[in-house]
Design a protein around this motif. Structure first.
Motif, PDB file in Angstrom:
ATOM      1  N   SER A   1      22.410 -19.355 -17.438  1.00 19.22           N
ATOM      2  CA  SER A   1      23.322 -20.061 -18.351  1.00 19.22           C
ATOM      3  C   SER A   1      24.722 -20.124 -17.763  1.00 19.22           C
ATOM      4  CB  SER A   1      23.359 -19.371 -19.715  1.00 19.22           C
ATOM      5  OG  SER A   1      22.111 -19.463 -20.365  1.00 19.22           O
TER       6      SER A   1
ATOM      7  N   CYS B   1      25.420 -20.190 -14.647  1.00 20.72           N
ATOM      8  CA  CYS B   1      25.396 -21.192 -13.572  1.00 20.72           C
ATOM      9  C   CYS B   1      25.552 -22.598 -14.148  1.00 20.72           C
ATOM     10  CB  CYS B   1      24.084 -21.103 -12.789  1.00 20.72           C
ATOM     11  SG  CYS B   1      23.931 -19.636 -11.759  1.00 20.72           S
ATOM     12  N   GLU B   2      24.996 -22.809 -15.325  1.00 16.37           N
ATOM     13  CA  GLU B   2      25.078 -24.125 -15.958  1.00 16.37           C
ATOM     14  C   GLU B   2      26.509 -24.449 -16.383  1.00 16.37           C
ATOM     15  OE1 GLU B   2      22.797 -26.351 -16.196  1.00 16.37           O
ATOM     16  OE2 GLU B   2      21.004 -25.213 -15.639  1.00 16.37           O
ATOM     17  N   ASP B   3      27.208 -23.461 -16.978  1.00 17.50           N
ATOM     18  CA  ASP B   3      28.551 -23.754 -17.502  1.00 17.50           C
ATOM     19  C   ASP B   3      29.670 -23.259 -16.592  1.00 17.50           C
ATOM     20  OD1 ASP B   3      28.712 -20.983 -17.962  1.00 17.50           O
ATOM     21  OD2 ASP B   3      28.197 -21.165 -20.079  1.00 17.50           O
ATOM     22  N   ASP B   4      29.282 -22.737 -15.398  1.00 15.93           N
ATOM     23  CA  ASP B   4      30.271 -22.330 -14.392  1.00 15.93           C
ATOM     24  C   ASP B   4      31.227 -21.275 -14.943  1.00 15.93           C
ATOM     25  OD1 ASP B   4      31.232 -22.443 -11.816  1.00 15.93           O
ATOM     26  OD2 ASP B   4      32.657 -24.059 -12.213  1.00 15.93           O
TER      27      ASP B   4
ATOM     28  N   HIS C   1      19.146 -26.623  -9.347  1.00 19.49           N
ATOM     29  CA  HIS C   1      20.151 -26.029  -8.475  1.00 19.49           C
ATOM     30  C   HIS C   1      19.659 -25.774  -7.051  1.00 19.49           C
ATOM     31  CE1 HIS C   1      22.375 -25.308 -12.192  1.00 19.49           C
ATOM     32  NE2 HIS C   1      21.303 -24.711 -12.687  1.00 19.49           N
TER      33      HIS C   1
END
Length: 324
Positions: free
Chosen positions: A225, A227-230, A276
């Motif tokens: 998660s 990684c998704e929203d940085d 990714h």
């Protein structure tokens, strides 16, 4: 719901956490019959299957096949990450099916190839045109790690089992050496599965915290998660390191098996990483084989995004056992 007797097959995919069960007609899963059960709620597979039969109105299947996350030998399976032992006698008793089979879960995934909706297959690395009998390779990354080659012979499909997740981790860099030492300290042996799995991703994250002298823990779904929203640079670093090691291992397995028909990544972690893999360096690590770097372009890499592929593969295996 009442089902006709001795018409459908019962198929099950037994993971480390959940068991999925469904009915199949030929190779097709019967719509609306897929059910999921938490393994911790049951004493063993027989209890799960009896509950499923009850939930489906006392269905009487003609055949049954289960896919098991663990080694299968002489018709008996031992779960790798669950204290269950499964044999054909138990399967027959629980389902009352006339014909039963037990597969390793990666074998089931291999038997599913060719019967999965193309919309559920994401290409990560393209490859050349595939010949009809070219070997393929399925690589499972989820609760654990494993791989199985798929051979389409004139006599039919053969999917050979393995326990690839328990081989040693490869080491290419000083950091990877320290990661192996970190895993060995915690678990006694630096196996592929200790890094390339859901809990393995958590260990990579913990390792990077140790490296930075800032120990923190996060669950695998939290890391993905982030990684998704940085929102967490360490989560992205952990995912990049995980991806590079996955590329190295898949490249090694490809040189061993020569899957000119393609490499297929399966499992929940594979699906989570699919968006990714390219940006996190999977392809570079996969092809990093010295003078064989160019040769690696012979192998396409795909991710199967069908969560029920092992059920389809189990059904296809039963059809192959009795094609008439």
């Amino acid at each position: 719901m009442a089902h006709p007797k001795n018409t459908y097959s019962l198929v099950a995919d037994i993971g480390g956490t959940n068991t999925r069960v469904a009915l199949a007609e030929g190779r097709a899963i019967v719509e609306g019959t897929i059910r999921r059960y938490r393994n911790t709620d049951f004493a063993g597979l027989e209890s799960v299957l009896r509950k499923y039969v009850e939930d489906e109105g006392g269905v009487d299947p003609i055949a049954a096949c289960v896919a098991v996350a663990g080694p299968v030998r002489d018709g008996k399976a031992t779960m790798t990450n669950l204290d269950w032992t499964i044999d054909k006698e138990t399967l027959s008793r629980a389902t009352k099916a006339e014909k039963v089979a037990i597969l390793n879960d990666l074998q089931a995934q291999g038997h599913a190839l060719g019967y999965i909706d193309p919309a559920n297959i994401r290409t990560i690395l393209p490859g050349p045109d595939v010949q009809p009998h070219a070997a393929k390779l399925v690589v499972g990354v989820g609760t654990g790690f494993n791989a199985a080659p798929v051979f389409d012979l004139e006599q039919g499909r053969v999917v050979t089992p393995s326990e690839s997740g328990h081989a040693n981790l490869p080491i290419r860099t000083e950091m990877e050496l320290r990661l192996c030492q970190f895993v060995s300290t915690a678990h006694g042996f630096p196996a592929v599965e200790d890094v390339l799995s859901g809990r393995g991703l958590e260990r990579v994250y913990a390792f990077l915290g140790k490296e930075a002298d800032d120990p923190r823990e996060r669950a695998s779904h939290e890391i993905m998660s982030a990684c998704e929203d940085d929102s967490d640079p360490r989560a992205i670093e952990a995912a990049r390191l995980f991806t590079r090691i996955l590329g190295t291992v898949c490249g090694n397995l490809s040189l061993i098996q020569l899957p000119f028909g393609g490499v297929y990544l399966v499992g929940g972690v594979s699906r989570a990483f699919a968006p990714h893999l390219t940006s996190f360096g999977f392809g570079d690590a996969f092809r990093d084989k010295g003078r064989f770097a160019g040769f690696m372009s012979n192998f396409a890499v795909h991710v199967i995004e069908d969560d029920y592929a092992a059920l389809t593969g189990s059904a296809a295996h039963l059809v192959a056992l009795d094609p008439a």
